[in-house]
Design an enzyme around this catalytic site. Structure first.
Site, PDB file in Angstrom:
ATOM      1  N   LEU A  50       0.822  -1.218   0.000  1.00 58.75           N
ATOM      2  CA  LEU A  50       0.000   0.000   0.000  1.00 58.75           C
ATOM      3  C   LEU A  50       0.854   1.265   0.000  1.00 58.75           C
ATOM      4  O   LEU A  50       0.376   2.338  -0.381  1.00 58.75           O
ATOM      5  CB  LEU A  50      -0.929  -0.002   1.220  1.00 58.75           C
ATOM      6  N   SER A  73      -3.030  -4.039  11.392  1.00 61.91           N
ATOM      7  CA  SER A  73      -4.335  -4.318  11.993  1.00 61.91           C
ATOM      8  C   SER A  73      -4.287  -4.371  13.517  1.00 61.91           C
ATOM      9  O   SER A  73      -5.258  -4.772  14.156  1.00 61.91           O
ATOM     10  CB  SER A  73      -4.879  -5.645  11.460  1.00 61.91           C
ATOM     11  N   ASN A 110     -12.611   0.105  16.591  1.00 61.21           N
ATOM     12  CA  ASN A 110     -13.042   0.588  17.918  1.00 61.21           C
ATOM     13  C   ASN A 110     -11.879   1.250  18.659  1.00 61.21           C
ATOM     14  O   ASN A 110     -12.109   1.955  19.638  1.00 61.21           O
ATOM     15  CB  ASN A 110     -13.620  -0.576  18.727  1.00 61.21           C
ATOM     16  N   TYR A 134      -1.957   2.771  16.608  1.00 61.57           N
ATOM     17  CA  TYR A 134      -2.852   2.106  15.657  1.00 61.57           C
ATOM     18  C   TYR A 134      -4.211   2.827  15.622  1.00 61.57           C
ATOM     19  O   TYR A 134      -4.733   3.156  14.556  1.00 61.57           O
ATOM     20  CB  TYR A 134      -3.005   0.632  16.061  1.00 61.57           C
TER      21      TYR A 134
HETATM   22  P1  NAI Z   1      -4.975  -8.944   9.209  1.00 57.12           P
HETATM   23  O1  NAI Z   1      -3.736  -8.418   9.828  1.00 57.12           O
HETATM   24  O2  NAI Z   1      -5.274 -10.391   9.350  1.00 57.12           O
HETATM   25  O3  NAI Z   1      -4.982  -8.574   7.650  1.00 57.12           O
HETATM   26  C1  NAI Z   1      -4.431  -7.386   7.151  1.00 57.12           C
HETATM   27  C2  NAI Z   1      -3.817  -7.682   5.803  1.00 57.12           C
HETATM   28  O4  NAI Z   1      -3.228  -6.470   5.328  1.00 57.12           O
HETATM   29  C3  NAI Z   1      -2.706  -8.746   5.849  1.00 57.12           C
HETATM   30  O5  NAI Z   1      -2.995  -9.790   4.936  1.00 57.12           O
HETATM   31  C4  NAI Z   1      -1.441  -8.005   5.468  1.00 57.12           C
HETATM   32  O6  NAI Z   1      -0.558  -8.762   4.655  1.00 57.12           O
HETATM   33  C5  NAI Z   1      -1.994  -6.802   4.703  1.00 57.12           C
HETATM   34  N1  NAI Z   1      -1.091  -5.654   4.807  1.00 57.12           N
HETATM   35  C6  NAI Z   1      -0.528  -5.128   5.934  1.00 57.12           C
HETATM   36  N2  NAI Z   1       0.255  -4.095   5.628  1.00 57.12           N
HETATM   37  C7  NAI Z   1       0.194  -3.958   4.291  1.00 57.12           C
HETATM   38  C8  NAI Z   1       0.804  -3.059   3.371  1.00 57.12           C
HETATM   39  N3  NAI Z   1       1.657  -2.098   3.766  1.00 57.12           N
HETATM   40  N4  NAI Z   1       0.514  -3.199   2.054  1.00 57.12           N
HETATM   41  C9  NAI Z   1      -0.328  -4.170   1.621  1.00 57.12           C
HETATM   42  N5  NAI Z   1      -0.940  -5.051   2.450  1.00 57.12           N
HETATM   43  C10 NAI Z   1      -0.673  -4.942   3.762  1.00 57.12           C
HETATM   44  O7  NAI Z   1      -6.178  -8.057   9.780  1.00 57.12           O
HETATM   45  P2  NAI Z   1      -7.743  -8.410   9.841  1.00 57.12           P
HETATM   46  O8  NAI Z   1      -8.068  -8.889  11.191  1.00 57.12           O
HETATM   47  O9  NAI Z   1      -8.135  -9.208   8.676  1.00 57.12           O
HETATM   48  O10 NAI Z   1      -8.370  -6.936   9.728  1.00 57.12           O
HETATM   49  C11 NAI Z   1      -8.670  -6.359   8.468  1.00 57.12           C
HETATM   50  C12 NAI Z   1      -8.889  -4.866   8.649  1.00 57.12           C
HETATM   51  O11 NAI Z   1      -9.951  -4.647   9.562  1.00 57.12           O
HETATM   52  C13 NAI Z   1      -7.681  -4.111   9.215  1.00 57.12           C
HETATM   53  O12 NAI Z   1      -7.592  -2.850   8.588  1.00 57.12           O
HETATM   54  C14 NAI Z   1      -8.007  -3.934  10.674  1.00 57.12           C
HETATM   55  O13 NAI Z   1      -7.409  -2.754  11.198  1.00 57.12           O
HETATM   56  C15 NAI Z   1      -9.522  -3.816  10.617  1.00 57.12           C
HETATM   57  N6  NAI Z   1     -10.152  -4.259  11.859  1.00 57.12           N
HETATM   58  C16 NAI Z   1     -10.234  -5.593  12.119  1.00 57.12           C
HETATM   59  C17 NAI Z   1     -10.831  -6.032  13.271  1.00 57.12           C
HETATM   60  C18 NAI Z   1     -11.020  -7.488  13.552  1.00 57.12           C
HETATM   61  O14 NAI Z   1     -11.649  -7.814  14.567  1.00 57.12           O
HETATM   62  N7  NAI Z   1     -10.520  -8.392  12.721  1.00 57.12           N
HETATM   63  C19 NAI Z   1     -11.348  -5.073  14.262  1.00 57.12           C
HETATM   64  C20 NAI Z   1     -11.191  -3.693  13.890  1.00 57.12           C
HETATM   65  C21 NAI Z   1     -10.618  -3.319  12.713  1.00 57.12           C
HETATM   66  C1  15L Z   2      -8.845  -4.327  16.096  1.00 55.91           C
HETATM   67  O1  15L Z   2      -8.838  -3.186  15.625  1.00 55.91           O
HETATM   68  C2  15L Z   2      -7.927  -5.377  15.578  1.00 55.91           C
HETATM   69  O2  15L Z   2      -7.755  -5.273  14.171  1.00 55.91           O
HETATM   70  C3  15L Z   2      -8.364  -6.785  15.925  1.00 55.91           C
HETATM   71  O3  15L Z   2      -7.270  -7.663  15.718  1.00 55.91           O
HETATM   72  C4  15L Z   2      -8.853  -6.868  17.375  1.00 55.91           C
HETATM   73  O4  15L Z   2      -7.793  -6.575  18.262  1.00 55.91           O
HETATM   74  C5  15L Z   2      -9.990  -5.882  17.563  1.00 55.91           C
HETATM   75  O5  15L Z   2      -9.597  -4.566  17.196  1.00 55.91           O
HETATM   76  C6  15L Z   2     -10.512  -5.834  19.005  1.00 55.91           C
HETATM   77  O6  15L Z   2     -10.534  -4.760  19.594  1.00 55.91           O
HETATM   78  O7  15L Z   2     -10.943  -6.895  19.477  1.00 55.91           O
END
Ligand code: NAI
Ligand code: 15L
Length: 264
Positions: A50, A73, A110, A134
């Site tokens: 990105l 993330s 959140n 973050y």
């Molecule tokens: P994850 O860490 O599993 O996936 C993020 C993906 O982004 C990874 O596959 C990684 O390779 C890619 N990535 C990281 N830096 C990059 C870069 N510089 N360029 C290109 N790709 C890059 O995270 P997850 O859990 O799937 O979350 C997805 C999104 O949702 C994130 O933006 C996270 O902040 C947001 N989020 C997720 C939550 C959850 O409960 N899973 C809660 C709140 C927000």
């Molecule tokens: C987030 O923003 C993160 O992406 C996820 O991995 C969890 O930590 C989530 O918040 C959470 O607050 O449970």
């Protein structure tokens, strides 16, 4: 729509949404900085960081909608947050502007409001209280999206996801949980509503113990169907209840408030 872009497609949510959102578009373009396996007939794969503006422009070109899940993330060293969530967000929005402003779902968090106490119910206009770098980067993302909306009419859903996991895994998640099914239906609603604007949306299921009020987005027609309370007994059995003085029981962002500022 013709072509939907999902960034962060190799991540936890990206892997689930790769399947669940396939119904939304004829072609799904999947992007990540790491490999994405073998494409199905309806899929295109793009490997890019990105932080690389030219590559991001090529990634966005020809897409009618974007689900932006890519980037850092969780809390970590500033360098990774800077590349993925600050420079990366700017690159994404510049690419969108250059390519006809496709609607964007931005995976905010959140942790933009993590320092609020768990006793407080929040509306979408509550001031930011980020609980780490973050969280600050997600505040930046929301502000950037808002500016692109005001200046260029770029529509973006600012989805402050709670905890999007297969099931709620601890006591805090009884309030913050967003089921995969509810997240997918939220994305569908965002792409189907005729006028979106740039609303903050609390990304949580219909949890009895929820803290966040989505009354302001009734017009979106999104009805979350899951409720973390159905897992309360299972959580109580599997996880020790935190003491009331522990961060995970006090703050909406839970233990993130205890994170130090990480150095490389
Ligand atoms: P994850 O860490 O599993 O996936 C993020 C993906 O982004 C990874 O596959 C990684 O390779 C890619 N990535 C990281 N830096 C990059 C870069 N510089 N360029 C290109 N790709 C890059 O995270 P997850 O859990 O799937 O979350 C997805 C999104 O949702 C994130 O933006 C996270 O902040 C947001 N989020 C997720 C939550 C959850 O409960 N899973 C809660 C709140 C927000
Ligand atoms: C987030 O923003 C993160 O992406 C996820 O991995 C969890 O930590 C989530 O918040 C959470 O607050 O449970």
């Amino acid at each position: 729509m013709k072509r939907l872009l999902i960034t962060g497609a190799a991540g936890q949510l990206g892997r689930v949404m790769r399947t669940k959102l396939a119904v939304l578009a004829g072609t799904v373009r999947l992007a990540d900085r790491v490999g994405l396996g073998t494409p199905a007939d309806h899929e295109e794969l793009v490997q890019c960081d990105l932080a690389d503006g030219e590559a991001v422009n090529a990634m966005v070109a020809g897409c009618d909608g974007i689900v932006h899940l890519g980037g850092a993330s969780t809390e970590g060293p500033f360098e990774g947050i800077l590349r993925g969530n600050i420079v990366g967000l700017y690159n994404l929005f510049e690419a969108a502007r250059a390519n006809g402003c496709p609607r964007i779902v931005f995976a905010s968090s959140n942790h933009t409001i993590g320092y609020y106490p768990q006793e407080q119910r929040l509306a979408a206009d509550a001031p930011f209280r980020p609980d780490g770098l973050y969280g600050v980067s997600k505040c930046f993302g929301e502000a950037l999206a808002r500016m692109y909306f005001e200046k260029f009419g770029q529509e973006t859903a600012l989805v402050r996801i709670g905890s999007c996991t297969p099931e709620p895994a601890n006591h805090r998640m009884l309030s913050t949980w967003l089921s995969h099914r509810d997240f997918a239906s939220l994305v569908e609603a965002v792409f189907h509503v005729p006028v979106l604007g740039c609303p903050v949306i609390w990304g949580a299921s219909a949890n009895d113990a929820g803290w966040w009020d989505n009354a302001h987005i009734g017009w979106l027609g999104w009805k979350p169907r899951d409720n973390a309370d159905h897992f309360r007994a299972r959580v109580a059995q599997a996880v020790t209840k935190p003491r009331p003085d522990e961060s995970t029981a006090r703050f909406q962002g839970g233990a993130y408030v205890d994170n130090p500022i990480f150095k490389e």
